[in-house]
Write an enzyme that holds these catalytic residues in place. Structure first.
Site, PDB file in Angstrom:
ATOM      1  N   HIS A 281       0.859  -1.195   0.000  1.00  0.00           N
ATOM      2  CA  HIS A 281       0.000   0.000   0.000  1.00  0.00           C
ATOM      3  C   HIS A 281       0.886   1.233   0.000  1.00  0.00           C
ATOM      4  O   HIS A 281       1.698   1.441   0.914  1.00  0.00           O
ATOM      5  CB  HIS A 281      -0.904  -0.016   1.244  1.00  0.00           C
ATOM      6  CG  HIS A 281      -1.907   1.094   1.298  1.00  0.00           C
ATOM      7  ND1 HIS A 281      -3.062   1.091   0.569  1.00  0.00           N
ATOM      8  CD2 HIS A 281      -1.896   2.242   2.004  1.00  0.00           C
ATOM      9  CE1 HIS A 281      -3.750   2.197   0.830  1.00  0.00           C
ATOM     10  NE2 HIS A 281      -3.067   2.910   1.695  1.00  0.00           N
TER      11      HIS A 281
ATOM     12  N   ASP B 108       1.154   5.192   0.081  1.00  0.00           N
ATOM     13  CA  ASP B 108       0.419   6.423   0.419  1.00  0.00           C
ATOM     14  C   ASP B 108       1.042   7.612  -0.285  1.00  0.00           C
ATOM     15  O   ASP B 108       2.163   8.016   0.021  1.00  0.00           O
ATOM     16  CB  ASP B 108       0.456   6.639   1.932  1.00  0.00           C
ATOM     17  CG  ASP B 108      -0.473   5.665   2.648  1.00  0.00           C
ATOM     18  OD1 ASP B 108      -0.050   5.075   3.658  1.00  0.00           O
ATOM     19  OD2 ASP B 108      -1.620   5.495   2.177  1.00  0.00           O
TER      20      ASP B 108
ATOM     21  N   HIS C  99      -2.656   4.883  -2.963  1.00  0.00           N
ATOM     22  CA  HIS C  99      -3.741   5.639  -2.329  1.00  0.00           C
ATOM     23  C   HIS C  99      -3.421   7.111  -2.528  1.00  0.00           C
ATOM     24  O   HIS C  99      -2.484   7.632  -1.922  1.00  0.00           O
ATOM     25  CB  HIS C  99      -3.780   5.248  -0.839  1.00  0.00           C
ATOM     26  CG  HIS C  99      -4.771   6.033  -0.038  1.00  0.00           C
ATOM     27  ND1 HIS C  99      -4.742   6.008   1.334  1.00  0.00           N
ATOM     28  CD2 HIS C  99      -5.804   6.832  -0.385  1.00  0.00           C
ATOM     29  CE1 HIS C  99      -5.728   6.776   1.801  1.00  0.00           C
ATOM     30  NE2 HIS C  99      -6.376   7.281   0.767  1.00  0.00           N
TER      31      HIS C  99
ATOM     32  N   GLY D 168      -3.257  11.090   6.495  1.00  0.00           N
ATOM     33  CA  GLY D 168      -2.086  11.965   6.631  1.00  0.00           C
ATOM     34  C   GLY D 168      -0.922  11.324   7.346  1.00  0.00           C
ATOM     35  O   GLY D 168       0.240  11.589   7.021  1.00  0.00           O
ATOM     36  N   PHE D 169      -1.245  10.432   8.315  1.00  0.00           N
ATOM     37  CA  PHE D 169      -0.143   9.878   9.101  1.00  0.00           C
ATOM     38  C   PHE D 169      -0.426   8.433   9.518  1.00  0.00           C
ATOM     39  O   PHE D 169      -1.583   8.046   9.696  1.00  0.00           O
ATOM     40  CB  PHE D 169       0.090  10.726  10.367  1.00  0.00           C
ATOM     41  CG  PHE D 169       0.496  12.139  10.058  1.00  0.00           C
ATOM     42  CD1 PHE D 169      -0.456  13.132   9.944  1.00  0.00           C
ATOM     43  CD2 PHE D 169       1.839  12.455   9.807  1.00  0.00           C
ATOM     44  CE1 PHE D 169      -0.101  14.429   9.606  1.00  0.00           C
ATOM     45  CE2 PHE D 169       2.207  13.762   9.467  1.00  0.00           C
ATOM     46  CZ  PHE D 169       1.228  14.753   9.369  1.00  0.00           C
ATOM     47  N   GLY D 170       0.626   7.646   9.688  1.00  0.00           N
ATOM     48  CA  GLY D 170       0.476   6.300  10.235  1.00  0.00           C
ATOM     49  C   GLY D 170       0.474   6.364  11.752  1.00  0.00           C
ATOM     50  O   GLY D 170       0.688   7.424  12.351  1.00  0.00           O
TER      51      GLY D 170
ATOM     52  N   ASP E 232      -8.241   1.118   6.326  1.00  0.00           N
ATOM     53  CA  ASP E 232      -6.909   1.704   6.352  1.00  0.00           C
ATOM     54  C   ASP E 232      -6.776   2.671   7.522  1.00  0.00           C
ATOM     55  O   ASP E 232      -7.434   3.704   7.559  1.00  0.00           O
ATOM     56  CB  ASP E 232      -6.690   2.449   5.024  1.00  0.00           C
ATOM     57  CG  ASP E 232      -5.318   3.035   4.910  1.00  0.00           C
ATOM     58  OD1 ASP E 232      -5.069   3.731   3.912  1.00  0.00           O
ATOM     59  OD2 ASP E 232      -4.490   2.824   5.812  1.00  0.00           O
ATOM     60  N   GLY E 233      -5.927   2.258   8.485  1.00  0.00           N
ATOM     61  CA  GLY E 233      -5.645   3.156   9.604  1.00  0.00           C
ATOM     62  C   GLY E 233      -5.903   2.485  10.937  1.00  0.00           C
ATOM     63  O   GLY E 233      -7.059   2.248  11.291  1.00  0.00           O
TER      64      GLY E 233
ATOM     65  N   GLY F 121       0.164  -0.693   8.662  1.00  0.00           N
ATOM     66  CA  GLY F 121       1.506  -0.137   8.564  1.00  0.00           C
ATOM     67  C   GLY F 121       2.287  -0.350   9.862  1.00  0.00           C
ATOM     68  O   GLY F 121       3.081  -1.279   9.999  1.00  0.00           O
ATOM     69  N   SER F 122       1.973   0.481  10.855  1.00  0.00           N
ATOM     70  CA  SER F 122       2.784   0.445  12.083  1.00  0.00           C
ATOM     71  C   SER F 122       2.651  -0.879  12.838  1.00  0.00           C
ATOM     72  O   SER F 122       3.616  -1.345  13.453  1.00  0.00           O
ATOM     73  CB  SER F 122       2.398   1.617  12.994  1.00  0.00           C
ATOM     74  OG  SER F 122       0.998   1.720  13.096  1.00  0.00           O
TER      75      SER F 122
HETATM   76  O1  LIG Z   1      -3.317   6.465   4.523  1.00  0.00           O
HETATM   77  C1  LIG Z   1      -2.898   6.290   5.647  1.00  0.00           C
HETATM   78  C2  LIG Z   1      -2.645   7.457   6.521  1.00  0.00           C
HETATM   79  O2  LIG Z   1      -3.105   8.611   5.848  1.00  0.00           O
HETATM   80  C3  LIG Z   1      -2.666   4.918   6.130  1.00  0.00           C
HETATM   81  O3  LIG Z   1      -2.281   4.067   5.048  1.00  0.00           O
HETATM   82  C4  LIG Z   1      -1.678   4.796   7.238  1.00  0.00           C
HETATM   83  O4  LIG Z   1      -0.406   4.910   6.720  1.00  0.00           O
HETATM   84  C5  LIG Z   1      -1.868   3.461   7.903  1.00  0.00           C
HETATM   85  O5  LIG Z   1      -0.894   3.338   8.866  1.00  0.00           O
HETATM   86  P1  LIG Z   1      -1.186   2.544  10.240  1.00  0.00           P
HETATM   87  O6  LIG Z   1      -2.358   3.222  10.880  1.00  0.00           O
HETATM   88  O7  LIG Z   1      -1.483   1.123   9.850  1.00  0.00           O
HETATM   89  O8  LIG Z   1       0.091   2.699  11.011  1.00  0.00           O
END
Ligand SMILES: O=C(CO)[C@@H](O)[C@H](O)COP(=O)(O)O
Length: 230
Positions: free
Chosen positions: A25, A27, A72, A152-154, A181-182, A203-204
């Site tokens: 994925h 971003d 994305h 915007g952020f993970g 996602d997120g 992600g994280s």
């Molecule tokens: O699009 C986004 C953030 O804008 C996501 O793709 C995050 O990057 C997911 O990260 P995690 O929440 O899994 O750490």
């Protein structure tokens, strides 16, 4: 891949595929102008308060992996990026409904003409009904990405209320690819899988795990189990 080491993107991508990831994925974010600048109309409003990667990075990464690159687009004008991402080797192109209400049909046609799979994303504050028109007609999108954090952020906290959107989508479109996602990880995957999500962005929770392969396997098992009980 937002949580990966961007200085070693190719090896990070290879690591994730080895650990069992089906997709990578990507971003793509266009940066953000502080409010005071907008007040003076001296800057163009962008979509998210972060700036990440673009087509040149996708092109470089494509030389090192055959994996599905699930892009994305958190950008104000997704149409501007279709040609370059198609040429770069992107597999999926998911744009935001918030910035494509007037031109989504043109977007979908162009995305497909460049050999990519069209998807639409919606922010937490956007009602699920706004994506229904993009799932009807002769040229529908092929996936819906339900954001479970503000883009915007993970590393943000999962928003469980978004599962109502996933449930509504799954009931209305039983065979649709629904991506979440997120904030997805071992403690939140069961809620997402039970609601009907079948594409999981993590992600994280994966990059930060001592055993990423175990987390990926757990996510997959939860989705497969939920699909069996649907
Ligand atoms: O699009 C986004 C953030 O804008 C996501 O793709 C995050 O990057 C997911 O990260 P995690 O929440 O899994 O750490």
């Amino acid at each position: 891949m937002l949580s990966s080491d961007f200085a070693n993107l190719a090896s990070e991508a290879e690591r994730m595929v080895t650990f069992g990831a089906d997709w990578l994925h990507m971003d793509i974010m266009d940066g953000y102008v502080p409010d005071f600048a907008k007040l003076f109309c001296c800057a163009y409003f962008h979509f998210v308060p972060n700036l990440t990667i673009g087509a040149p990075v996708i092109e470089s990464l494509r030389k090192h992996t055959k994996a599905y690159l699930d892009c994305h687009l958190m950008v104000t004008n997704p149409l501007d990026y279709v040609d370059q991402l198609g040429k770069a080797g992107a597999s999926g192109f998911t744009f935001h409904v918030e910035v494509s209400k007037d031109n989504w049909q043109e977007l979908v046609k162009k995305i497909k003409s460049k050999g990519m799979r069209p998807g639409v994303a919606l922010n937490p504050g956007t009602p699920i009904e706004e994506v229904f028109p993009l799932l009807e007609g002769e040229n529908p999108v092929e996936m819906v990405l339900v954001m479970t954090v503000e883009p915007g952020f993970g590393g943000q906290k999962f928003m469980p209320d978004m599962m109502n959107k996933v449930r509504t989508l799954r009931e209305k479109y039983p065979t649709l690819d629904i991506e979440v996602d997120g904030g997805l990880g071992p403690s939140t995957i069961d809620a997402a899988a039970a609601a009907g999500a079948n594409c999981i962005v993590a992600g994280s929770s994966v990059f930060g795990a001592p055993e990423p392969a175990q987390v990926i396997s757990l996510l997959r098992t939860s989705v497969n189990k939920a699909q069996k009980t649907c």
